[in-house]
Structures are given as C-alpha cells and as structure tokens.
Write a protein that holds these residues in place. Sequence first.
Motif, mmCIF file in Angstrom:
data_model
loop_
_atom_site.group_PDB
_atom_site.id
_atom_site.type_symbol
_atom_site.label_atom_id
_atom_site.label_comp_id
_atom_site.label_asym_id
_atom_site.label_seq_id
_atom_site.Cartn_x
_atom_site.Cartn_y
_atom_site.Cartn_z
ATOM 1 N N UNK A 2 0.653 -1.123 -0.118
ATOM 2 C CA UNK A 2 -0.407 -0.339 0.384
ATOM 3 C C UNK A 2 1.182 0.932 0.127
ATOM 4 N N UNK A 3 0.717 1.822 -1.132
ATOM 5 C CA UNK A 3 1.240 3.274 -1.385
ATOM 6 C C UNK A 3 0.185 4.819 -0.921
ATOM 7 N N UNK A 4 1.284 5.755 -0.215
ATOM 8 C CA UNK A 4 -0.339 6.704 -0.540
ATOM 9 C C UNK A 4 1.622 8.438 -1.020
ATOM 10 N N UNK A 17 -4.605 13.108 -0.999
ATOM 11 C CA UNK A 17 -3.908 11.926 -1.132
ATOM 12 C C UNK A 17 -4.259 11.159 -1.862
ATOM 13 N N UNK A 18 -3.320 10.294 -2.836
ATOM 14 C CA UNK A 18 -3.819 8.918 -3.528
ATOM 15 C C UNK A 18 -3.596 8.036 -2.396
ATOM 16 N N UNK A 19 -4.338 7.067 -1.694
ATOM 17 C CA UNK A 19 -3.752 5.848 -1.208
ATOM 18 C C UNK A 19 -3.908 5.126 -2.539
ATOM 19 N N UNK A 20 -2.780 3.964 -2.670
ATOM 20 C CA UNK A 20 -3.420 2.802 -3.485
ATOM 21 C C UNK A 20 -2.573 1.677 -3.046
ATOM 22 N N UNK A 21 -2.474 0.398 -4.287
ATOM 23 C CA UNK A 21 -1.248 -0.533 -4.074
ATOM 24 C C UNK A 21 -1.267 -0.726 -5.034
ATOM 25 N N UNK A 23 -0.456 -4.227 -5.350
ATOM 26 C CA UNK A 23 -0.743 -5.020 -5.763
ATOM 27 C C UNK A 23 -2.049 -5.410 -6.515
ATOM 28 N N UNK A 24 -2.818 -4.805 -5.613
ATOM 29 C CA UNK A 24 -4.110 -5.704 -6.256
ATOM 30 C C UNK A 24 -5.451 -5.119 -5.274
ATOM 31 N N UNK A 25 -6.749 -4.814 -6.212
ATOM 32 C CA UNK A 25 -7.282 -4.484 -5.635
ATOM 33 C C UNK A 25 -7.920 -4.373 -4.477
ATOM 34 N N UNK A 26 -8.141 -5.959 -4.363
ATOM 35 C CA UNK A 26 -8.655 -6.585 -2.973
ATOM 36 C C UNK A 26 -8.118 -5.979 -1.460
ATOM 37 N N UNK A 27 -6.085 -6.249 -2.369
ATOM 38 C CA UNK A 27 -5.242 -5.619 -1.054
ATOM 39 C C UNK A 27 -6.077 -4.375 -0.609
ATOM 40 N N UNK A 28 -6.119 -2.894 -1.716
ATOM 41 C CA UNK A 28 -6.049 -1.701 -1.300
ATOM 42 C C UNK A 28 -7.702 -1.747 -0.610
ATOM 43 N N UNK A 68 4.543 10.663 -8.176
ATOM 44 C CA UNK A 68 5.043 10.530 -9.428
ATOM 45 C C UNK A 68 5.576 8.993 -9.725
ATOM 46 N N UNK A 69 5.814 7.882 -8.240
ATOM 47 C CA UNK A 69 5.626 6.685 -7.851
ATOM 48 C C UNK A 69 4.361 6.110 -7.957
ATOM 49 N N UNK A 70 3.582 7.022 -7.232
ATOM 50 C CA UNK A 70 2.284 6.022 -7.257
ATOM 51 C C UNK A 70 1.765 5.901 -9.056
ATOM 52 N N UNK A 71 1.815 6.400 -9.986
ATOM 53 C CA UNK A 71 1.867 6.458 -11.028
ATOM 54 C C UNK A 71 2.138 5.603 -11.793
ATOM 55 N N UNK A 72 4.009 5.967 -11.466
ATOM 56 C CA UNK A 72 4.438 4.119 -11.840
ATOM 57 C C UNK A 72 3.974 3.267 -11.502
#
Length: 90
Positions: A2-4, A17-21, A23-28, A68-72
Amino acid sequence: MILIDPPAWPAWNRLWSHLVSDESYEELHAFAKAAGIPARGFDRDHYDVPSERYDDLVAAGAVPVSSREVVRRLIASGLRHRKRQRPPTD
C-alpha cells in the motif's frame, strides 16, 4: 504494498492524497476498510484521502512515496485505470 502520496491535490477546501496498491484492488480495499476509509473515496484505481488522515495511514502501514512513484507503480502493476477520453465535440 500500500502506497500513499503527499497531500498535494486541492479540492473542497482541503488537500488530498492518493492511496493505492501496487499488488491488487483486493489489498487496497481491505486496507481502506480496516482504516475506516469510506468506499465513496474510491476513484477508478485509488482512494482519495484528506490530509488529516495521512499520518494515521502511514502509521497503519501505507508507504509514503512521491506522486510520480504512485503512478509509476500503478502502471507497472497493470492496475492503472485512466479516465476515458471524451469524444471530440466538433
């Protein structure tokens, strides 16, 4: 994982902020649910979270990274879901 990203996106008199995974949407979704983030905060491939939640989410295990890292990482994982472009209006 999980990244923010930092709260830098203005809307509704707040920064978000944007919170993302990556690995998977399930994890998110599981992380968001455990953190008490409402489902209405989900937008295509991320949750929008207000700046006042940032420190709590990092303490809960979200890894702070740049926008940028979130998008990458979303692109590399195949989880990036872009808005559809509107058809041209001639």
